[in-house]
Design a protein around this motif. Structure first.
Motif, PDB file in Angstrom:
ATOM      1  N   ALA A 196      36.178   8.703  14.923  1.00 15.03           N
ATOM      2  CA  ALA A 196      35.978  10.109  14.572  1.00 15.03           C
ATOM      3  C   ALA A 196      35.607  10.945  15.793  1.00 15.03           C
ATOM      4  CB  ALA A 196      34.893  10.225  13.504  1.00 15.03           C
TER       5      ALA A 196
ATOM      6  N   ALA B 253      32.526  10.317   8.272  1.00 15.12           N
ATOM      7  CA  ALA B 253      33.308  10.294   9.504  1.00 15.12           C
ATOM      8  C   ALA B 253      34.784   9.994   9.252  1.00 15.12           C
ATOM      9  CB  ALA B 253      32.730   9.255  10.464  1.00 15.12           C
TER      10      ALA B 253
ATOM     11  N   LEU C 241      37.751  12.414   9.771  1.00  9.19           N
ATOM     12  CA  LEU C 241      38.021  12.859  11.131  1.00  9.19           C
ATOM     13  C   LEU C 241      38.925  11.907  11.898  1.00  9.19           C
ATOM     14  CD1 LEU C 241      34.395  13.944  12.127  1.00  9.19           C
ATOM     15  CD2 LEU C 241      36.165  15.293  10.994  1.00  9.19           C
TER      16      LEU C 241
END
Length: 305
Positions: A143, A240, A243
């Motif tokens: 991420a 996360a 992302l």
């Protein structure tokens, strides 16, 4: 446990790809010395993973209380080395590495150092494979560190809600220095922090949070644990996941005694159709439960994406 600046990426005393296994010490962005081992691909120059080709390297991130020299880690590295060069390392506070474990927070810096080392050795493609705590680290690392052609990482906090909890913004310059992963595999990873829903995880929390537990961790498991709480709390794995831009594989056992199957399902749900989920029948937890067949299939997946 406070997140800190990534700082600069480390250099290496190993000048080029070599067939002999090599040990070195990497310096993380926050100044912690990390032991690392480079194992060339045992298939020689065959395919993209051959050590002479500068092709794929797999960076293996162990679980909590593991290390680069634990038998399960070496076994996994041996299987992966049939397809690609392999870098194993010990997270901070583990094995011969310096520092203290922050149980998944600053360990992102350790992984970034290992990935950057792989690229400095000439490998054009790097895949991260993490087990348990290492699985949460490869997710957060993916991420944070994105390939230069896909963006600048978390270049501005305003771009990502809660980005201040990922660790630190990654600048365009740092992103170009090669610490990103081209594909990501998380095995037996938690989806959320502070999970205490199983007896093994309640024991883990006792080891992490209590003075007597940290004593047991140090002298019983060879793991030196930071005594401070996270401040700020880093972005959780499930936060996360959206992302991540690289190919992403989630592997989990349906008999995992630490994290039940709602964890991988949460991760897969957060990823949508950008991730692949393998629920392994009869499998327990992390590298100790990953047999040769599963490790070979993971290695095959890293070649196919």
């Amino acid at each position: 446990m406070s997140s800190v600046s990534e700082g600069r990426f480390p250099g290496s005393s190993v000048p080029s790809i070599t067939r002999a296994p090599r040990r070195t010490t990497l310096l993380t962005g926050d100044g912690v010395r990390i032991e690392a081992v480079y194992t060339p691909c045992t298939a020689g120059s065959r395919g993209s993973g051959g050590s002479d080709s500068g092709g794929t390297a797999i960076v293996l991130a162990h679980g909590f209380t593991g290390s680069a020299d634990r038998p399960a880690v070496r076994r996994a590295a041996g299987v992966f080395a049939q397809r690609a060069a392999v870098i194993t390392f010990s997270f901070r506070g583990h094995g011969k590495s310096g520092g203290r474990s922050t149980v998944g927070d600053r360990e992102v810096l350790d992984l970034a150092a290992a990935v950057a080392w792989a690229r400095s050795l000439g490998h054009r493609r790097v895949v991260t494979v993490g087990f348990s705590m290492g699985g949460s680290v490869v997710i957060r690392h993916a991420a944070l560190y994105t390939a230069p052609e896909t963006g600048e990482g978390v270049a501005e906090e305003a771009r990502v809600p809660g980005a201040e909890r990922v660790g630190r913004r990654i600048s365009a310059r740092e992103g170009r220095m090669g610490a990103h992963a081209d594909a990501v595999v998380a095995v037996s990873a938690p989806a959320r922090w502070y999970y205490r829903g199983t007896a093994p995880m309640r024991r883990v929390h006792w080891v992490i949070t209590r003075p007597a537990g940290r004593f047991v961790g140090r002298y019983g498991f060879g793991t030196r644990i930071h005594r401070e709480d996270w401040n700020p709390v880093p972005l959780s794995p499930v936060e996360a996941v959206p992302l991540i831009t690289a190919p992403f594989l989630i592997v989990h056992g349906d008999r995992d005694p630490y994290f039940p199957v709602d964890h991988p399902r949460m991760l897969a749900g957060a990823a949508g159709d950008r991730a692949e989920l393998w629920l392994e029948h009869g499998m327990g937890h992390a590298e100790n439960a990953a047999d040769e067949d599963l490790l070979t299939r993971i290695a095959d997946w890293t070649e196919s994406v």
